[in-house]
Design an enzyme around this catalytic site. Sequence first.
Site, PDB file in Angstrom:
ATOM      1  N   LYS A   1      42.165 -12.032  40.817  1.00  4.70           N
ATOM      2  CA  LYS A   1      41.696 -13.326  40.316  1.00  4.70           C
ATOM      3  C   LYS A   1      40.338 -13.210  39.658  1.00  4.70           C
ATOM      4  CE  LYS A   1      42.590 -15.316  44.572  1.00  4.70           C
ATOM      5  NZ  LYS A   1      43.822 -15.561  45.267  1.00  4.70           N
TER       6      LYS A   1
ATOM      7  N   LYS B   1      43.386  -2.982  40.361  1.00  2.92           N
ATOM      8  CA  LYS B   1      44.245  -3.974  41.012  1.00  2.92           C
ATOM      9  C   LYS B   1      44.282  -5.260  40.185  1.00  2.92           C
ATOM     10  CE  LYS B   1      42.431  -6.201  44.411  1.00  2.92           C
ATOM     11  NZ  LYS B   1      41.710  -6.551  45.638  1.00  2.92           N
TER      12      LYS B   1
ATOM     13  N   LYS C   1      31.934  -6.137  46.290  1.00  2.00           N
ATOM     14  CA  LYS C   1      31.492  -7.453  45.837  1.00  2.00           C
ATOM     15  C   LYS C   1      29.980  -7.622  45.941  1.00  2.00           C
ATOM     16  CE  LYS C   1      35.814  -9.955  46.627  1.00  2.00           C
ATOM     17  NZ  LYS C   1      36.499 -10.961  47.431  1.00  2.00           N
TER      18      LYS C   1
HETATM   19  P1  TYM Z   1      43.309 -12.870  48.548  1.00  2.00           P
HETATM   20  O1  TYM Z   1      43.144 -14.323  48.338  1.00  2.00           O
HETATM   21  O2  TYM Z   1      42.451 -11.942  47.740  1.00  2.00           O
HETATM   22  O3  TYM Z   1      44.806 -12.453  48.336  1.00  2.00           O
HETATM   23  C1  TYM Z   1      45.848 -13.148  48.981  1.00  2.00           C
HETATM   24  C2  TYM Z   1      47.008 -12.227  49.288  1.00  2.00           C
HETATM   25  O4  TYM Z   1      47.483 -11.608  48.093  1.00  2.00           O
HETATM   26  C3  TYM Z   1      47.444 -10.189  48.241  1.00  2.00           C
HETATM   27  N1  TYM Z   1      47.067  -9.592  46.948  1.00  2.00           N
HETATM   28  C4  TYM Z   1      47.758  -8.617  46.354  1.00  2.00           C
HETATM   29  N2  TYM Z   1      48.888  -7.971  46.711  1.00  2.00           N
HETATM   30  C5  TYM Z   1      49.352  -7.028  45.860  1.00  2.00           C
HETATM   31  N3  TYM Z   1      48.749  -6.720  44.689  1.00  2.00           N
HETATM   32  C6  TYM Z   1      47.618  -7.322  44.288  1.00  2.00           C
HETATM   33  N4  TYM Z   1      47.056  -7.016  43.127  1.00  2.00           N
HETATM   34  C7  TYM Z   1      47.078  -8.342  45.145  1.00  2.00           C
HETATM   35  N5  TYM Z   1      46.000  -9.159  45.061  1.00  2.00           N
HETATM   36  C8  TYM Z   1      45.999  -9.908  46.174  1.00  2.00           C
HETATM   37  C9  TYM Z   1      46.393  -9.922  49.294  1.00  2.00           C
HETATM   38  O5  TYM Z   1      46.584  -8.674  49.907  1.00  2.00           O
HETATM   39  C10 TYM Z   1      46.602 -11.089  50.239  1.00  2.00           C
HETATM   40  O6  TYM Z   1      47.676 -10.832  51.104  1.00  2.00           O
HETATM   41  N6  TYM Z   1      40.787 -12.302  52.822  1.00  2.00           N
HETATM   42  C11 TYM Z   1      42.070 -12.632  52.251  1.00  2.00           C
HETATM   43  C12 TYM Z   1      42.568 -14.006  52.640  1.00  2.00           C
HETATM   44  C13 TYM Z   1      42.626 -14.285  54.093  1.00  2.00           C
HETATM   45  C14 TYM Z   1      43.657 -13.884  55.013  1.00  2.00           C
HETATM   46  C15 TYM Z   1      43.305 -14.449  56.263  1.00  2.00           C
HETATM   47  C16 TYM Z   1      44.825 -13.128  54.871  1.00  2.00           C
HETATM   48  C17 TYM Z   1      41.738 -15.016  54.827  1.00  2.00           C
HETATM   49  N7  TYM Z   1      42.139 -15.111  56.107  1.00  2.00           N
HETATM   50  C18 TYM Z   1      44.087 -14.225  57.402  1.00  2.00           C
HETATM   51  C19 TYM Z   1      45.610 -12.928  56.018  1.00  2.00           C
HETATM   52  C20 TYM Z   1      45.246 -13.466  57.256  1.00  2.00           C
HETATM   53  C21 TYM Z   1      41.957 -12.602  50.747  1.00  2.00           C
HETATM   54  O7  TYM Z   1      40.887 -12.754  50.181  1.00  2.00           O
HETATM   55  O8  TYM Z   1      43.139 -12.527  50.089  1.00  2.00           O
END
Ligand code: TYM
Length: 343
Positions: free
Chosen positions: A209, A206, A111
């Site tokens: 968003k 992947k 990023k």
């Molecule tokens: P984020 O918002 O990018 O994604 C949220 C959740 O969705 C999963 N995910 C996916 N799983 C499978 N295939 C994909 N293409 C895919 N895209 C996203 C992510 O693995 C995630 O589980 N930093 C984290 C958010 C966060 C968090 C936390 C998670 C902040 N604090 C504490 C767990 C515990 C994030 O940006 O996820």
Amino acid sequence: RKRVLSGIQPTGGLHLGNYFGAMRSWINLQELYDCYFCMVDLHAITLPHDPIALQEDTRKAAALYMACGIDPAKSVIFVQSHVSAHAELAWLLMTQTPVGWLNRMIQWKEKSRKVGSEEVGAGLLTYPVLQAADILAYQTDVVPVGEDQKQHIELARDIAERMNSRYGGKPWKKLGGRGGRIFKVPDIMMPPAGARVMSLTEGSAKMSKSAELDASRINLLDSPKDVQNKIKRAKTDAGEGLEYDNPERPEARNLLTLYALATGHSLESAQREVGSLRWGDFKPRLADAMVAMLEPIQQRYNEIRADDAHLTQVLSEGAAKADATASRSLERCQQAMGFVPRV
Ligand code: TYM
């Protein structure tokens, strides 16, 4: 009961990757564990954001959690920024986390490269420490996430171990604490299928968003027509039939996996069922399965959005419950680090 915590960035809407990678596991876990699920709005401002969209997207995400089956009677649903212990604990942990650990984070490298080092906010670098604070503040046992979060959860474990060994000992007892462990060291949990859902337009990327092309992802709120069009246009290859275990055919693997997940069948039985179909015959079946899966979610979503006062109530109760748990951990950590207690 064991504790679960997980979160999703609300901006840009939720998609099938979020659903299959994370939310589906959450739904099952809430029967057996004490679950905390948040919309991580503090994480969502680490890249340039639109305040009006953030507010609306955060409410949308909360409604989608519920529409997908997260039940506020069983799980705590809350907005991350409503619980100030997250940001406070993040600061304490940040002072103990080497920059070298953060520089190694793959998401930071990817990023920050896009934004450029003169412009990128410091919060993008320290982002995983805030994530560690999210997790450690609840003494979390299990963090259900998709595969892309693996490195961040490992970092949270490393931070917990470092805090425990630096501050968890005798001095803490002298300060009136219990001594021993300050934070539980959390485990990651990934689903057996769907931990990495790929883009519809590029089988080696992947689903995300932030990808520019909306056709690359299926959003949970896409209309049936959009879902059909996106699947119709999804990238295919010249191969015969569908396979889930051929690394040379990432698109076939991804679409067959999505079919299995949408219908609730195993990969093997999905392969037996549709594996010999041609792309042109398979795609409409995949689109139908997807639409059938999303329809009830969207229907519940619309019902929830029609009662904004109830949603506000859920978030207000969620924040109070989350705050009670998180502030206890923050206090332990403050005490162990030697801050003067406020009386
Ligand atoms: P984020 O918002 O990018 O994604 C949220 C959740 O969705 C999963 N995910 C996916 N799983 C499978 N295939 C994909 N293409 C895919 N895209 C996203 C992510 O693995 C995630 O589980 N930093 C984290 C958010 C966060 C968090 C936390 C998670 C902040 N604090 C504490 C767990 C515990 C994030 O940006 O996820």
